[in-house]
Motif scaffolding. Structure first.
Motif, PDB file in Angstrom:
ATOM      1  N   SER A 136      -6.676  -8.078  -8.070  1.00 27.00           N
ATOM      2  CA  SER A 136      -5.873  -6.960  -7.576  1.00 27.00           C
ATOM      3  C   SER A 136      -6.519  -5.627  -7.920  1.00 27.00           C
ATOM      4  O   SER A 136      -6.565  -4.705  -7.100  1.00 27.00           O
ATOM      5  CB  SER A 136      -4.461  -7.022  -8.164  1.00 27.00           C
ATOM      6  N   TYR A 137      -7.029  -5.513  -9.147  1.00 26.81           N
ATOM      7  CA  TYR A 137      -7.677  -4.272  -9.576  1.00 26.81           C
ATOM      8  C   TYR A 137      -8.939  -4.018  -8.756  1.00 26.81           C
ATOM      9  O   TYR A 137      -9.206  -2.882  -8.327  1.00 26.81           O
ATOM     10  CB  TYR A 137      -8.022  -4.361 -11.061  1.00 26.81           C
ATOM     11  N   MET A 138      -9.705  -5.069  -8.528  1.00 27.29           N
ATOM     12  CA  MET A 138     -10.923  -4.932  -7.740  1.00 27.29           C
ATOM     13  C   MET A 138     -10.615  -4.459  -6.328  1.00 27.29           C
ATOM     14  O   MET A 138     -11.277  -3.561  -5.801  1.00 27.29           O
ATOM     15  CB  MET A 138     -11.654  -6.282  -7.715  1.00 27.29           C
ATOM     16  N   LEU A 139      -9.584  -5.031  -5.714  1.00 30.30           N
ATOM     17  CA  LEU A 139      -9.182  -4.580  -4.382  1.00 30.30           C
ATOM     18  C   LEU A 139      -8.710  -3.132  -4.406  1.00 30.30           C
ATOM     19  O   LEU A 139      -9.087  -2.325  -3.550  1.00 30.30           O
ATOM     20  CB  LEU A 139      -8.067  -5.477  -3.844  1.00 30.30           C
ATOM     21  N   MET A 140      -7.887  -2.810  -5.399  1.00 28.72           N
ATOM     22  CA  MET A 140      -7.335  -1.459  -5.499  1.00 28.72           C
ATOM     23  C   MET A 140      -8.443  -0.417  -5.612  1.00 28.72           C
ATOM     24  O   MET A 140      -8.371   0.654  -5.007  1.00 28.72           O
ATOM     25  CB  MET A 140      -6.408  -1.375  -6.708  1.00 28.72           C
ATOM     26  N   MET A 141      -9.488  -0.732  -6.375  1.00 26.71           N
ATOM     27  CA  MET A 141     -10.553   0.237  -6.619  1.00 26.71           C
ATOM     28  C   MET A 141     -11.425   0.480  -5.393  1.00 26.71           C
ATOM     29  O   MET A 141     -12.266   1.373  -5.409  1.00 26.71           O
ATOM     30  CB  MET A 141     -11.411  -0.211  -7.795  1.00 26.71           C
ATOM     31  N   GLN A 142     -11.224  -0.291  -4.330  1.00 29.10           N
ATOM     32  CA  GLN A 142     -11.961  -0.044  -3.085  1.00 29.10           C
ATOM     33  C   GLN A 142     -11.333   1.083  -2.269  1.00 29.10           C
ATOM     34  O   GLN A 142     -11.934   1.575  -1.324  1.00 29.10           O
ATOM     35  CB  GLN A 142     -12.000  -1.324  -2.234  1.00 29.10           C
ATOM     36  N   SER A 143     -10.123   1.489  -2.635  1.00 28.22           N
ATOM     37  CA  SER A 143      -9.435   2.539  -1.899  1.00 28.22           C
ATOM     38  C   SER A 143      -9.823   3.925  -2.408  1.00 28.22           C
ATOM     39  O   SER A 143     -10.003   4.119  -3.615  1.00 28.22           O
ATOM     40  CB  SER A 143      -7.918   2.356  -2.027  1.00 28.22           C
ATOM     41  N   TYR A 144      -9.928   4.870  -1.509  1.00 25.48           N
ATOM     42  CA  TYR A 144     -10.234   6.250  -1.912  1.00 25.48           C
ATOM     43  C   TYR A 144      -9.082   6.871  -2.700  1.00 25.48           C
ATOM     44  O   TYR A 144      -9.249   7.909  -3.346  1.00 25.48           O
ATOM     45  CB  TYR A 144     -10.552   7.099  -0.674  1.00 25.48           C
ATOM     46  N   LEU A 145      -7.919   6.246  -2.679  1.00 27.61           N
ATOM     47  CA  LEU A 145      -6.762   6.744  -3.415  1.00 27.61           C
ATOM     48  C   LEU A 145      -6.796   6.359  -4.890  1.00 27.61           C
ATOM     49  O   LEU A 145      -6.001   6.858  -5.682  1.00 27.61           O
ATOM     50  CB  LEU A 145      -5.470   6.200  -2.791  1.00 27.61           C
ATOM     51  N   SER A 146      -7.704   5.459  -5.254  1.00 25.50           N
ATOM     52  CA  SER A 146      -7.678   4.877  -6.593  1.00 25.50           C
ATOM     53  C   SER A 146      -8.464   5.680  -7.605  1.00 25.50           C
ATOM     54  O   SER A 146      -9.350   6.469  -7.268  1.00 25.50           O
ATOM     55  CB  SER A 146      -8.232   3.453  -6.554  1.00 25.50           C
ATOM     56  N   GLN A 147      -8.121   5.445  -8.872  1.00 32.29           N
ATOM     57  CA  GLN A 147      -8.936   5.878  -9.994  1.00 32.29           C
ATOM     58  C   GLN A 147      -8.716   4.858 -11.107  1.00 32.29           C
ATOM     59  O   GLN A 147      -7.733   4.107 -11.096  1.00 32.29           O
ATOM     60  CB  GLN A 147      -8.562   7.293 -10.454  1.00 32.29           C
ATOM     61  N   SER A 148      -9.626   4.810 -12.047  1.00 34.31           N
ATOM     62  CA  SER A 148      -9.682   3.691 -12.985  1.00 34.31           C
ATOM     63  C   SER A 148      -8.447   3.555 -13.871  1.00 34.31           C
ATOM     64  O   SER A 148      -8.165   2.466 -14.372  1.00 34.31           O
ATOM     65  CB  SER A 148     -10.925   3.814 -13.872  1.00 34.31           C
ATOM     66  N   ASP A 149      -7.703   4.636 -14.079  1.00 36.31           N
ATOM     67  CA  ASP A 149      -6.552   4.553 -14.984  1.00 36.31           C
ATOM     68  C   ASP A 149      -5.259   4.146 -14.269  1.00 36.31           C
ATOM     69  O   ASP A 149      -4.198   4.111 -14.889  1.00 36.31           O
ATOM     70  CB  ASP A 149      -6.347   5.870 -15.728  1.00 36.31           C
ATOM     71  N   ILE A 150      -5.323   3.840 -12.994  1.00 39.92           N
ATOM     72  CA  ILE A 150      -4.140   3.363 -12.272  1.00 39.92           C
ATOM     73  C   ILE A 150      -3.998   1.863 -12.516  1.00 39.92           C
ATOM     74  O   ILE A 150      -4.948   1.105 -12.318  1.00 39.92           O
ATOM     75  CB  ILE A 150      -4.257   3.639 -10.762  1.00 39.92           C
ATOM     76  N   GLY A 151      -2.829   1.419 -12.942  1.00 38.78           N
ATOM     77  CA  GLY A 151      -2.609  -0.005 -13.169  1.00 38.78           C
ATOM     78  C   GLY A 151      -2.405  -0.737 -11.859  1.00 38.78           C
ATOM     79  O   GLY A 151      -1.682  -0.257 -10.972  1.00 38.78           O
ATOM     80  N   GLU A 152      -3.030  -1.886 -11.743  1.00 37.75           N
ATOM     81  CA  GLU A 152      -2.910  -2.646 -10.499  1.00 37.75           C
ATOM     82  C   GLU A 152      -1.492  -3.147 -10.249  1.00 37.75           C
ATOM     83  O   GLU A 152      -1.113  -3.416  -9.110  1.00 37.75           O
ATOM     84  CB  GLU A 152      -3.897  -3.821 -10.489  1.00 37.75           C
ATOM     85  N   HIS A 153      -0.690  -3.264 -11.324  1.00 38.29           N
ATOM     86  CA  HIS A 153       0.686  -3.725 -11.169  1.00 38.29           C
ATOM     87  C   HIS A 153       1.701  -2.584 -11.201  1.00 38.29           C
ATOM     88  O   HIS A 153       2.910  -2.825 -11.181  1.00 38.29           O
ATOM     89  CB  HIS A 153       1.025  -4.750 -12.259  1.00 38.29           C
ATOM     90  N   SER A 154       1.194  -1.353 -11.260  1.00 39.30           N
ATOM     91  CA  SER A 154       2.093  -0.202 -11.201  1.00 39.30           C
ATOM     92  C   SER A 154       2.621  -0.046  -9.781  1.00 39.30           C
ATOM     93  O   SER A 154       2.118  -0.653  -8.829  1.00 39.30           O
ATOM     94  CB  SER A 154       1.354   1.068 -11.621  1.00 39.30           C
ATOM     95  N   GLU A 155       3.626   0.821  -9.637  1.00 40.57           N
ATOM     96  CA  GLU A 155       4.181   1.061  -8.301  1.00 40.57           C
ATOM     97  C   GLU A 155       3.107   1.625  -7.373  1.00 40.57           C
ATOM     98  O   GLU A 155       3.004   1.214  -6.205  1.00 40.57           O
ATOM     99  CB  GLU A 155       5.365   2.022  -8.404  1.00 40.57           C
ATOM    100  N   LEU A 156       2.277   2.541  -7.896  1.00 37.43           N
ATOM    101  CA  LEU A 156       1.203   3.101  -7.086  1.00 37.43           C
ATOM    102  C   LEU A 156       0.147   2.046  -6.761  1.00 37.43           C
ATOM    103  O   LEU A 156      -0.341   1.965  -5.634  1.00 37.43           O
ATOM    104  CB  LEU A 156       0.561   4.284  -7.808  1.00 37.43           C
ATOM    105  N   GLY A 157      -0.192   1.226  -7.763  1.00 41.74           N
ATOM    106  CA  GLY A 157      -1.174   0.173  -7.536  1.00 41.74           C
ATOM    107  C   GLY A 157      -0.729  -0.798  -6.468  1.00 41.74           C
ATOM    108  O   GLY A 157      -1.524  -1.214  -5.603  1.00 41.74           O
ATOM    109  N   LYS A 158       0.548  -1.168  -6.489  1.00 47.15           N
ATOM    110  CA  LYS A 158       1.077  -2.081  -5.471  1.00 47.15           C
ATOM    111  C   LYS A 158       1.104  -1.415  -4.100  1.00 47.15           C
ATOM    112  O   LYS A 158       0.905  -2.086  -3.077  1.00 47.15           O
ATOM    113  CB  LYS A 158       2.477  -2.543  -5.874  1.00 47.15           C
ATOM    114  N   ALA A 159       1.348  -0.104  -4.085  1.00 46.89           N
ATOM    115  CA  ALA A 159       1.344   0.613  -2.808  1.00 46.89           C
ATOM    116  C   ALA A 159      -0.062   0.668  -2.221  1.00 46.89           C
ATOM    117  O   ALA A 159      -0.267   0.459  -1.023  1.00 46.89           O
ATOM    118  CB  ALA A 159       1.911   2.013  -2.996  1.00 46.89           C
ATOM    119  N   ILE A 160      -1.050   0.950  -3.076  1.00 43.23           N
ATOM    120  CA  ILE A 160      -2.430   1.046  -2.604  1.00 43.23           C
ATOM    121  C   ILE A 160      -2.916  -0.288  -2.055  1.00 43.23           C
ATOM    122  O   ILE A 160      -3.650  -0.340  -1.056  1.00 43.23           O
ATOM    123  CB  ILE A 160      -3.352   1.535  -3.745  1.00 43.23           C
TER     124      ILE A 160
END
Length: 286
Positions: free
Chosen positions: A29-53
């Motif tokens: 999930s983190y690897m997928l999330m980090m492919q988005s331009y919206l991401s940054q390393s301190d965003i949790g993959e299970h956070s509300e934002l991480g799930k949205a991304i």
């Protein structure tokens, strides 16, 4: 009925991830999330934002018609990881997962008590992280995933997915590997081990995991009733094997420049179709 199968996807990655908890799901999930331009390393993959991304949603909701992949894990090893994470290391003020409270579990339960209580709960109501994996990979005995790999062999399996991703997607470091305290598989009592095997028997049969040490080959097969008939599991297994082999052959063909161009064109069109569907859904709901 509780929903147990959820997908994640990020625009531009030509794969859909069927999330299987306690099976490198945080890392993927983190690897997928980090492919988005919206991401940054301190965003949790299970956070509300991480799930949205990562567009996390149940499979009953629309998602792009791309190859769907997931990984499975040795079932009792997976359950012990779940027990350590959700019970042994539960915070002193209660569970991280409120669903466990509603099901009548307590953070102070031993693994024997957790398993015995779990057996009294209809399988479709059981908490998502402890669900048999065949119920996540399939819906109504029909496969959802196109590629099911074993997490124990993820380094060997991943190159096929990297090729199909359209971005040569590389899996990074594993996350959530350690805990403050841990209960070992070897510490499980014989009766609890047998109950766990019966509960997850469908996973052992469908995903070709060997019989755990301590389980007699002529064990009593009564009490657990949610596992499909062996003939049904064999049919599902054949379908999953065929789908996986098809994707392997597809990935091999992508070494050819013309095949790669045609494949990318097809995936782009599927993204476009999904975008139109999402737009129509949004408009119709207003």
């Amino acid at each position: 009925m509780e929903e147990h199968s959820f997908v994640k996807f990020v625009t531009g990655i030509d794969l859909v991830y069927l999330s299987n908890p306690k099976v490198a799901s945080s890392s993927i999930s983190y690897m997928l999330m980090m492919q988005s331009y919206l991401s940054q390393s301190d965003i949790g993959e299970h956070s509300e934002l991480g799930k949205a991304i990562t567009n996390r949603r149940p499979i009953t909701k629309p998602y792009p018609k791309l190859p769907i992949f997931t990984f499975v894990r040795e079932p009792i090893d997976r359950f012990v990881s779940y027990y350590n994470n959700k019970f042994v290391n539960a915070p002193t003020n209660g569970f991280e997962l409120k669903h466990l409270d509603r099901l009548g579990f307590s953070p102070t339960m031993s693994i024997d008590e957790v398993v015995n209580h779990m057996l009294d709960i209809p399988v479709y109501k059981m908490e998502h992280h402890a669900q048999p994996q065949f119920r996540i990979v399939c819906k109504d005995n029909n496969p959802i995933a196109d590629f099911v790999g074993k997490v124990e062999k993820i380094a060997h399996e991943w190159p096929v997915l990297a090729k199909l991703s359209g971005q040569n997607l590389q899996l990074g470091l594993f996350r959530n590997k350690t805990s403050n305290k841990s209960f070992n598989t070897e510490d499980i009592s014989p009766s609890t081990l047998l109950n766990l095997y019966k509960y997850y028997e469908g996973d052992y049969l469908l995903f070709d995991y060997p019989l755990p040490n301590g389980i007699p080959e002529d064990y009593d097969q009564t009490a657990i009733t949610h596992t499909p008939e062996k003939e049904v599991l064999q049919k599902i297994k054949i379908e999953l094997d065929n789908r996986k082999e098809h994707l392997r052959r597809t990935a091999e063909r992508l070494n050819n420049a013309d095949s790669l161009r045609d494949y990318k064109k097809k995936m782009t069109e599927r993204w476009r179709q999904f975008s139109v569907e999402e737009y129509r859904t949004c408009i119709s709901s207003n």
